[in-house]
Design a protein around this motif. Sequence first.
Motif, short mmCIF file in Angstrom:
data_model
loop_
_atom_site.label_atom_id
_atom_site.label_comp_id
_atom_site.label_asym_id
_atom_site.label_seq_id
_atom_site.Cartn_x
_atom_site.Cartn_y
_atom_site.Cartn_z
N ALA A 89 -12.21 5.08 5.53
CA ALA A 89 -11.12 4.76 6.44
C ALA A 89 -9.91 4.27 5.65
CB ALA A 89 -11.56 3.67 7.42
N SER A 90 -8.74 4.46 6.23
CA SER A 90 -7.53 4.01 5.57
C SER A 90 -7.34 2.52 5.74
CB SER A 90 -6.32 4.76 6.15
OG SER A 90 -5.12 4.25 5.63
N ALA A 91 -6.96 1.85 4.68
CA ALA A 91 -6.59 0.44 4.74
C ALA A 91 -5.12 0.35 4.37
CB ALA A 91 -7.43 -0.39 3.77
N ARG A 92 -4.30 -0.22 5.26
CA ARG A 92 -2.88 -0.34 4.96
C ARG A 92 -2.67 -1.28 3.77
NH1 ARG A 92 -2.11 0.59 10.56
NH2 ARG A 92 -0.30 1.86 11.04
N ALA A 93 -1.67 -0.93 2.97
CA ALA A 93 -1.31 -1.76 1.84
C ALA A 93 0.17 -2.10 1.94
CB ALA A 93 -1.59 -1.04 0.52
N LEU A 94 0.48 -3.38 1.77
CA LEU A 94 1.87 -3.82 1.75
C LEU A 94 2.38 -3.69 0.33
CD1 LEU A 94 4.37 -5.12 2.99
CD2 LEU A 94 3.34 -7.35 2.52
N ASN A 95 3.35 -2.82 0.12
CA ASN A 95 3.87 -2.60 -1.23
C ASN A 95 4.97 -3.60 -1.59
OD1 ASN A 95 2.86 0.33 -0.30
ND2 ASN A 95 2.70 0.13 -2.53
N PHE A 96 5.94 -3.75 -0.71
CA PHE A 96 6.97 -4.75 -0.97
C PHE A 96 7.80 -4.98 0.28
CE2 PHE A 96 8.53 -0.63 -2.40
CZ PHE A 96 9.78 -0.53 -1.81
N ILE A 97 8.54 -6.09 0.30
CA ILE A 97 9.46 -6.43 1.39
C ILE A 97 10.85 -6.62 0.80
CG2 ILE A 97 10.12 -8.18 3.08
CD1 ILE A 97 7.22 -8.64 3.69
N GLU A 98 11.82 -5.95 1.39
CA GLU A 98 13.22 -6.13 1.02
C GLU A 98 13.88 -6.98 2.10
OE1 GLU A 98 15.10 -5.19 -1.53
OE2 GLU A 98 13.68 -3.93 -2.66
N LEU A 118 2.89 1.04 -6.45
CA LEU A 118 1.65 1.81 -6.46
C LEU A 118 1.14 2.06 -5.05
CD1 LEU A 118 -0.74 3.02 -8.14
CD2 LEU A 118 -1.83 0.77 -7.90
N VAL A 119 0.81 3.31 -4.76
CA VAL A 119 0.19 3.66 -3.48
C VAL A 119 -1.31 3.84 -3.66
CG1 VAL A 119 0.05 5.42 -1.65
CG2 VAL A 119 2.28 4.74 -2.59
N THR A 120 -1.73 4.60 -4.66
CA THR A 120 -3.15 4.78 -4.90
C THR A 120 -3.38 5.30 -6.30
OG1 THR A 120 -5.19 5.70 -3.96
CG2 THR A 120 -3.30 7.17 -4.09
N TYR A 121 -4.60 5.10 -6.77
CA TYR A 121 -5.03 5.64 -8.06
C TYR A 121 -6.48 6.07 -7.96
CZ TYR A 121 -6.70 5.98 -12.84
OH TYR A 121 -7.28 6.43 -13.99
N PRO A 162 -6.56 -5.69 5.89
CA PRO A 162 -7.67 -5.13 6.69
C PRO A 162 -7.30 -4.95 8.15
CG PRO A 162 -8.44 -6.88 5.26
CD PRO A 162 -6.95 -6.92 5.20
N TYR A 163 -6.59 -5.91 8.73
CA TYR A 163 -6.11 -5.78 10.10
C TYR A 163 -5.10 -6.88 10.34
CZ TYR A 163 -9.82 -9.26 10.99
OH TYR A 163 -10.64 -10.35 10.93
N ALA A 164 -4.49 -6.89 11.53
CA ALA A 164 -3.34 -7.74 11.79
C ALA A 164 -3.62 -9.20 11.46
CB ALA A 164 -2.92 -7.62 13.26
N GLY A 165 -2.73 -9.79 10.65
CA GLY A 165 -2.84 -11.20 10.34
C GLY A 165 -3.65 -11.53 9.12
N LYS A 219 -8.54 0.72 -12.47
CA LYS A 219 -9.86 1.19 -12.06
C LYS A 219 -10.45 0.41 -10.89
CE LYS A 219 -12.21 -1.59 -15.61
NZ LYS A 219 -12.88 -2.51 -14.68
N ASP A 220 -10.03 -0.85 -10.69
CA ASP A 220 -10.61 -1.65 -9.61
C ASP A 220 -9.95 -1.40 -8.26
OD1 ASP A 220 -12.42 -2.86 -11.27
OD2 ASP A 220 -11.14 -4.58 -11.71
N PHE A 221 -8.92 -0.56 -8.22
CA PHE A 221 -8.16 -0.41 -6.99
C PHE A 221 -9.00 0.15 -5.84
CE2 PHE A 221 -5.26 2.22 -4.31
CZ PHE A 221 -4.58 1.18 -3.73
N ALA A 222 -9.75 1.22 -6.10
CA ALA A 222 -10.50 1.88 -5.02
C ALA A 222 -11.56 0.97 -4.41
CB ALA A 222 -11.12 3.18 -5.53
N PRO A 223 -12.39 0.25 -5.20
CA PRO A 223 -13.36 -0.65 -4.58
C PRO A 223 -12.70 -1.75 -3.76
CG PRO A 223 -13.98 -0.22 -6.84
CD PRO A 223 -12.60 0.35 -6.66
N THR A 224 -11.52 -2.22 -4.18
CA THR A 224 -10.83 -3.25 -3.40
C THR A 224 -10.36 -2.70 -2.07
OG1 THR A 224 -10.10 -4.26 -5.48
CG2 THR A 224 -9.00 -4.98 -3.48
N VAL A 225 -9.87 -1.45 -2.07
CA VAL A 225 -9.49 -0.81 -0.82
C VAL A 225 -10.68 -0.68 0.10
CG1 VAL A 225 -8.64 1.33 0.20
CG2 VAL A 225 -7.54 0.41 -1.83
N ALA A 226 -11.82 -0.32 -0.47
CA ALA A 226 -13.03 -0.19 0.34
C ALA A 226 -13.38 -1.52 0.98
CB ALA A 226 -14.18 0.30 -0.54
#
Length: 326
Positions: free
Chosen positions: A66-75, A96-99, A142-145, A243-250
Amino acid sequence: MEAIQGGAEGMDAEVTEWMPIGRGLPLTVMIRHVYTGRFPENGFFSSNGNDVAVVSGVKDYDVFAASARALNFIETDTSPHAHLNGPDALSQGTALVTYSPAVLTSSITVSVELAVSTFPQSFLSSLSAAFGSLAGLPILMPYAGYLLGAGQVMRIAGDIGHALFDGPVFGLTDRLEFEIAGARKPTADFRILARPTLHAERYEYRDEPSSRGLYDKNSQRPYAGDEPYVVLSLDGRDRPELKDFAPTVASAAVLQRFFQVKDGQQAAVDAVVEGLRLVSDLKYRTRADELKKQVATIEDDAARKKKLQDELAAVMKNIQQPELRP
């Protein structure tokens, strides 16, 4: 929505070369440029906020379902028709979006959203702390808040998270189809995401300090219309530091099943992340064992044997624990 290759013509010979992408090869997707177009809008029926959050998500990635939203930055204090190049050296965030160490899926869907609001200073401060612990990775939501930092999950007071989850003002989606019949294979390059009304094929992307953004191929004038666009870069360079990015997304995709954190509190998630890393490695180890058996049975089909060997090599790249590699 249009997604086209957007490499600039006449690039300097000293520009870092692109590394090929494809099934079995590494893949890094980064946000290189965001043009806000008519957003943030001001008016009676529209948001009067002036902060723009850039949020990304990836689906059908082989490590998580499943997709997990990632906050990249706030302007902050953003006006319409603004050009966002990502966080500078003094700002929190990441492009970074994904690796992936090696792509094993036939299709990857990438989405980028813009959310407009006025975020309280307490929320921005919590983001700063989370970004500071992630060493260049996006903050996963993971979800709102809820925010997922390195080794912790944080509950944001109130319903601030809904500004990012429930009300994005604009979104673009693109599919990277590596082995889909009839689809054009993606190549390492800049990739322009825009709605068809922008007619992105008329423009080229320039990634120069004094002229970043889309420029008309004929008039050489920069695009300054109301339609937003996003420029991604796709590259196949190996990046062991990610390398740790994908498990963290999971872990972000399943955290809500395990934690009930009160407003403002934090909870350790190291065990969850480590467990998911182990599950991921075991999954790929099982696949590697199956491929080795298939390779051993092939004697007179060199092409098929080579294909299985290439897939085995790709699977091995996704096993992080050396002890689990066959």
